[in-house]
Design a protein around this motif. Structure first.
Motif, PDB file in Angstrom:
ATOM      1  N   THR A  89     -14.238   7.272  23.935  1.00  0.00           N
ATOM      2  CA  THR A  89     -14.969   8.515  23.683  1.00  0.00           C
ATOM      3  C   THR A  89     -14.068   9.738  23.811  1.00  0.00           C
ATOM      4  O   THR A  89     -14.225  10.700  23.058  1.00  0.00           O
ATOM      5  CB  THR A  89     -16.194   8.638  24.610  1.00  0.00           C
ATOM      6  OG1 THR A  89     -15.783   8.527  25.976  1.00  0.00           O
ATOM      7  CG2 THR A  89     -17.220   7.551  24.291  1.00  0.00           C
ATOM      8  N   ALA A  90     -13.112   9.706  24.732  1.00  0.00           N
ATOM      9  CA  ALA A  90     -12.182  10.834  24.866  1.00  0.00           C
ATOM     10  C   ALA A  90     -11.308  10.966  23.621  1.00  0.00           C
ATOM     11  O   ALA A  90     -11.105  12.072  23.106  1.00  0.00           O
ATOM     12  CB  ALA A  90     -11.312  10.664  26.111  1.00  0.00           C
ATOM     13  N   ASN A  93     -13.342  12.256  20.721  1.00  0.00           N
ATOM     14  CA  ASN A  93     -13.618  13.678  20.907  1.00  0.00           C
ATOM     15  C   ASN A  93     -12.390  14.541  20.614  1.00  0.00           C
ATOM     16  O   ASN A  93     -12.480  15.562  19.951  1.00  0.00           O
ATOM     17  CB  ASN A  93     -14.112  13.933  22.329  1.00  0.00           C
ATOM     18  CG  ASN A  93     -14.552  15.365  22.542  1.00  0.00           C
ATOM     19  OD1 ASN A  93     -15.466  15.840  21.891  1.00  0.00           O
ATOM     20  ND2 ASN A  93     -13.872  16.058  23.440  1.00  0.00           N
ATOM     21  N   ASP A  94     -11.229  14.120  21.134  1.00  0.00           N
ATOM     22  CA  ASP A  94     -10.022  14.939  21.043  1.00  0.00           C
ATOM     23  C   ASP A  94      -9.229  14.750  19.746  1.00  0.00           C
ATOM     24  O   ASP A  94      -8.559  15.678  19.288  1.00  0.00           O
ATOM     25  CB  ASP A  94      -9.095  14.648  22.229  1.00  0.00           C
ATOM     26  CG  ASP A  94      -9.694  15.064  23.560  1.00  0.00           C
ATOM     27  OD1 ASP A  94     -10.675  15.850  23.565  1.00  0.00           O
ATOM     28  OD2 ASP A  94      -9.203  14.599  24.600  1.00  0.00           O
TER      29      ASP A  94
END
Length: 194
Positions: A89-90, A93-94
């Motif tokens: 998820t990181a 997102n990034d």
């Protein structure tokens, strides 16, 4: 009621037809199992990724190698890249969802490791990016896909393609392939030890 029965029977018929064709190319699973013994027993690792149902199949494969398939044996390094939800998820997102596996391949993959990518379509952008990252890092890239030709086959070193009309049938035969790889791995490991 008769529509349900014929739909179920039709699914079985599709699976049987696809299995006949799959069986002709399934010897590749034996090669993969033997190759994994060389890689994993030598301290390397297997990285595996897929989306949706293919993610479940990927995680099934890693569980069989870290745990065991049939008989007790040492644990081997096999990582399902989608299973680390914080990283996944990181990264999404990034860097965007297309990089969710590629970034992990760059982090965890070492030259000589194996990257196996599972996809019913063979067209998922995040798996294509992972294949590219794997080749750049010196990994051997294997694909389990649906019907060829598809972009993932073109971006892989070796591919086993299931010719079937539905994603469900492709996934069912991917599970057969996973079990065949595990059986070949265990047999090759047994030969190496004895």
């Amino acid at each position: 009621m008769s529509t349900e029965v014929s739909s179920v029977a039709g699914h079985c018929d599709e699976l049987l037809d696809a299995l006949k064709e799959f069986r002709a190319s399934a010897s590749l699973t034996e090669h993969w199992g033997e190759r994994l013994v060389t890689v994993l027993a030598g301290g390397g690792r297997l990285l595996v990724a897929g989306n949706g149902g293919s993610a479940a199949q990927a995680q099934h494969l890693t569980a069989e190698l870290v745990g065991r398939y049939r008989d007790d044996r040492p644990a081997f390094s096999a990582i399902a890249l989608h299973a680390d939800t914080s990283s996944t998820t990181a990264i999404a997102n990034d860097y965007g969802v297309d990089e969710v596996f590629a970034r992990q391949v760059s982090a965890h993959g070492r030259p000589g490791d194996v990257l196996m990518l599972l996809s019913t379509s063979g067209a998922s952008a995040n798996l294509l990016s992972a294949a590219e990252a794997g080749r750049a890092a010196g990994l051997r890239v294997w694909a389990l896909t649906g019907p060829a030709p598809n972009p993932l086959v073109a971006g892989s070193d070796e591919a086993l393609c299931v010719s079937a009309g539905s994603a469900a049938t492709v996934q069912e035969l991917h599970l057969v392939a996973v079990h065949m790889v595990c059986a070949a791995f265990d047999a090759a490991l047994e030969r190496k030890v004895n």
